[in-house]
Design a protein around this motif. Structure first.
Motif, short mmCIF file in Angstrom:
data_model
loop_
_atom_site.label_atom_id
_atom_site.label_comp_id
_atom_site.label_asym_id
_atom_site.label_seq_id
_atom_site.Cartn_x
_atom_site.Cartn_y
_atom_site.Cartn_z
N GLN A 19 -0.42 0.39 -1.22
CA GLN A 19 -1.19 1.58 -1.57
C GLN A 19 -0.91 2.02 -3.00
O GLN A 19 -1.82 2.37 -3.74
CB GLN A 19 -0.84 2.73 -0.61
CG GLN A 19 -1.34 2.52 0.80
CD GLN A 19 -0.89 3.64 1.70
OE1 GLN A 19 0.24 3.64 2.16
NE2 GLN A 19 -1.77 4.60 1.93
N THR A 20 0.35 1.98 -3.37
CA THR A 20 0.75 2.41 -4.71
C THR A 20 0.23 1.45 -5.78
O THR A 20 -0.16 1.87 -6.86
CB THR A 20 2.29 2.49 -4.79
OG1 THR A 20 2.75 3.36 -3.77
CG2 THR A 20 2.76 3.00 -6.14
N ALA A 21 0.20 0.16 -5.45
CA ALA A 21 -0.20 -0.86 -6.44
C ALA A 21 -1.70 -0.90 -6.69
O ALA A 21 -2.13 -1.29 -7.77
CB ALA A 21 0.28 -2.23 -5.98
N CYS A 22 -2.50 -0.50 -5.72
CA CYS A 22 -3.95 -0.64 -5.83
C CYS A 22 -4.52 0.25 -6.94
O CYS A 22 -4.46 1.47 -6.86
CB CYS A 22 -4.63 -0.29 -4.50
SG CYS A 22 -6.43 -0.41 -4.59
N PRO A 23 -5.08 -0.37 -8.00
CA PRO A 23 -5.62 0.44 -9.11
C PRO A 23 -6.91 1.17 -8.74
O PRO A 23 -7.34 2.05 -9.45
CB PRO A 23 -5.87 -0.60 -10.20
CG PRO A 23 -6.13 -1.87 -9.46
CD PRO A 23 -5.26 -1.80 -8.23
N MET A 24 -7.50 0.79 -7.60
CA MET A 24 -8.78 1.38 -7.20
C MET A 24 -8.60 2.44 -6.11
O MET A 24 -9.59 2.99 -5.63
CB MET A 24 -9.71 0.26 -6.69
CG MET A 24 -9.96 -0.84 -7.70
SD MET A 24 -10.75 -0.24 -9.20
CE MET A 24 -12.33 0.24 -8.55
N THR A 25 -7.39 2.69 -5.68
CA THR A 25 -7.08 3.60 -4.56
C THR A 25 -7.92 3.27 -3.32
O THR A 25 -8.35 4.15 -2.60
CB THR A 25 -7.21 5.10 -4.93
OG1 THR A 25 -8.56 5.37 -5.31
CG2 THR A 25 -6.26 5.48 -6.05
N ALA A 26 -8.12 1.98 -3.10
CA ALA A 26 -8.89 1.54 -1.93
C ALA A 26 -8.08 1.65 -0.65
O ALA A 26 -8.63 1.58 0.44
CB ALA A 26 -9.37 0.10 -2.14
N LEU A 27 -6.77 1.79 -0.79
CA LEU A 27 -5.89 1.96 0.37
C LEU A 27 -5.34 3.39 0.36
O LEU A 27 -4.15 3.62 0.37
CB LEU A 27 -4.74 0.95 0.29
CG LEU A 27 -5.15 -0.51 0.40
CD1 LEU A 27 -4.07 -1.43 -0.12
CD2 LEU A 27 -5.50 -0.84 1.84
N ASP A 28 -6.25 4.35 0.33
CA ASP A 28 -5.82 5.74 0.21
C ASP A 28 -5.30 6.33 1.51
O ASP A 28 -4.79 7.45 1.53
CB ASP A 28 -6.92 6.62 -0.40
CG ASP A 28 -8.25 6.51 0.31
OD1 ASP A 28 -8.34 5.76 1.32
OD2 ASP A 28 -9.22 7.15 -0.13
N GLN A 29 -5.39 5.57 2.61
CA GLN A 29 -4.79 5.96 3.89
C GLN A 29 -4.02 4.76 4.42
O GLN A 29 -4.43 3.62 4.23
CB GLN A 29 -5.87 6.30 4.92
CG GLN A 29 -6.78 7.44 4.58
CD GLN A 29 -7.84 7.59 5.66
OE1 GLN A 29 -7.52 7.62 6.84
NE2 GLN A 29 -9.10 7.67 5.26
N SER A 30 -2.92 5.02 5.10
CA SER A 30 -2.15 3.91 5.69
C SER A 30 -3.03 3.13 6.65
O SER A 30 -3.76 3.71 7.45
CB SER A 30 -0.94 4.46 6.44
OG SER A 30 -0.07 5.10 5.55
N TYR A 31 -2.96 1.82 6.54
CA TYR A 31 -3.65 0.88 7.43
C TYR A 31 -5.17 0.92 7.33
O TYR A 31 -5.86 0.41 8.19
CB TYR A 31 -3.23 1.09 8.89
CG TYR A 31 -1.74 1.09 9.09
CD1 TYR A 31 -1.02 -0.10 9.08
CD2 TYR A 31 -1.05 2.27 9.28
CE1 TYR A 31 0.36 -0.10 9.25
CE2 TYR A 31 0.33 2.29 9.44
CZ TYR A 31 1.02 1.08 9.43
OH TYR A 31 2.37 1.08 9.59
N VAL A 32 -5.71 1.55 6.30
CA VAL A 32 -7.16 1.65 6.18
C VAL A 32 -7.57 1.19 4.78
O VAL A 32 -7.09 1.72 3.78
CB VAL A 32 -7.65 3.11 6.40
CG1 VAL A 32 -9.16 3.20 6.22
CG2 VAL A 32 -7.24 3.60 7.78
N LEU A 33 -8.47 0.21 4.74
CA LEU A 33 -9.01 -0.28 3.47
C LEU A 33 -10.42 0.25 3.31
O LEU A 33 -11.28 0.02 4.16
CB LEU A 33 -9.04 -1.82 3.46
CG LEU A 33 -9.80 -2.46 2.29
CD1 LEU A 33 -9.06 -2.21 0.98
CD2 LEU A 33 -10.01 -3.94 2.53
N ASN A 34 -10.66 0.98 2.23
CA ASN A 34 -12.01 1.41 1.90
C ASN A 34 -12.61 0.28 1.07
O ASN A 34 -12.41 0.20 -0.14
CB ASN A 34 -11.96 2.72 1.09
CG ASN A 34 -13.33 3.22 0.72
OD1 ASN A 34 -14.30 2.46 0.67
ND2 ASN A 34 -13.42 4.51 0.44
#
Length: 194
Positions: free
Chosen positions: A31-46
């Motif tokens: 979540q922290t590494a994603c530059p797109m904040t696509a993992l803004d919730q635990s266990y959920v990929l937007n």
């Protein structure tokens, strides 16, 4: 790497009632590494925010363009950040596909150098990547390569500009120090003569 996906089937399969252990626990490195904040919730990929998705669609957001660096077909930043994946990167699962892919990597050599990728024709792209089923059309791949090249050129120009500025500042500082030393010498010499 963890493959995100599923299988839809009407096959009569045995149900696995065993619950997989939560290997993430309180880790949020992906979540922290994603530059797109696509993992803004635990266990959920937007997926619409995910750079891998955006590199495969017509409209590449400005945020993705700013963050993509030299990525032209996939992202995998979250996968690289995952400690669970680290052991698989060091010791990949031995399969026919893994072996074939490792041989291809050796054969590709400098093929992944951006200027070489930019010169790939549609047929060359198909020959090189068609078997991988990337889902990325040649036109989108070529667009991504050109954006990555433009970013690399800008970064290179910025680095050169900074190096020149630093050299000029260092030169000016050295001249000022030499002038100060010479002035101090002149003052010392005048004091001795007086």
């Amino acid at each position: 790497f963890l493959a995100l996906g599923g299988i839809i089937t009407d096959a009569d399969l045995d149900h696995n009632a065993l619950k997989e252990p939560d290997r993430c626990r309180n880790c949020d490195k992906c979540q922290t590494a994603c530059p797109m904040t696509a993992l803004d919730q635990s266990y959920v990929l937007n997926f619409k925010k995910c750079m891998s998705y955006q590199l495969q669609v017509d409209r590449l957001s400005e945020k993705a363009q700013a963050a993509m660096e030299n990525r032209v077909g996939d992202c995998e930043i979250c996968q690289d950040a995952c400690p669970w994946n680290g052991k698989h990167v060091k010791s990949p699962l031995v399969t026919k596909m893994t072996g074939d892919f490792q041989k291809k990597i050796e054969a590709w050599g400098e093929s992944f150098y951006l200027p070489n990728l930019s010169r790939l024709s549609e047929n060359g792209y198909s020959d090189m990547f068609g078997h991988l089923n990337t889902g990325i059309s040649y036109d989108l791949f070529h667009r991504n390569v050109l954006i990555a090249m433009e970013k690399a050129e800008k970064e290179k120009a910025t680095a050169i500009e900074k190096a020149v500025k630093d050299a000029l500042e260092a030169d000016a500082k050295a001249r000022a120090e030499a002038a100060a030393a010479q002035a101090a010498e002149t003052i010392d010499s005048d004091d001795k003569d007086a």
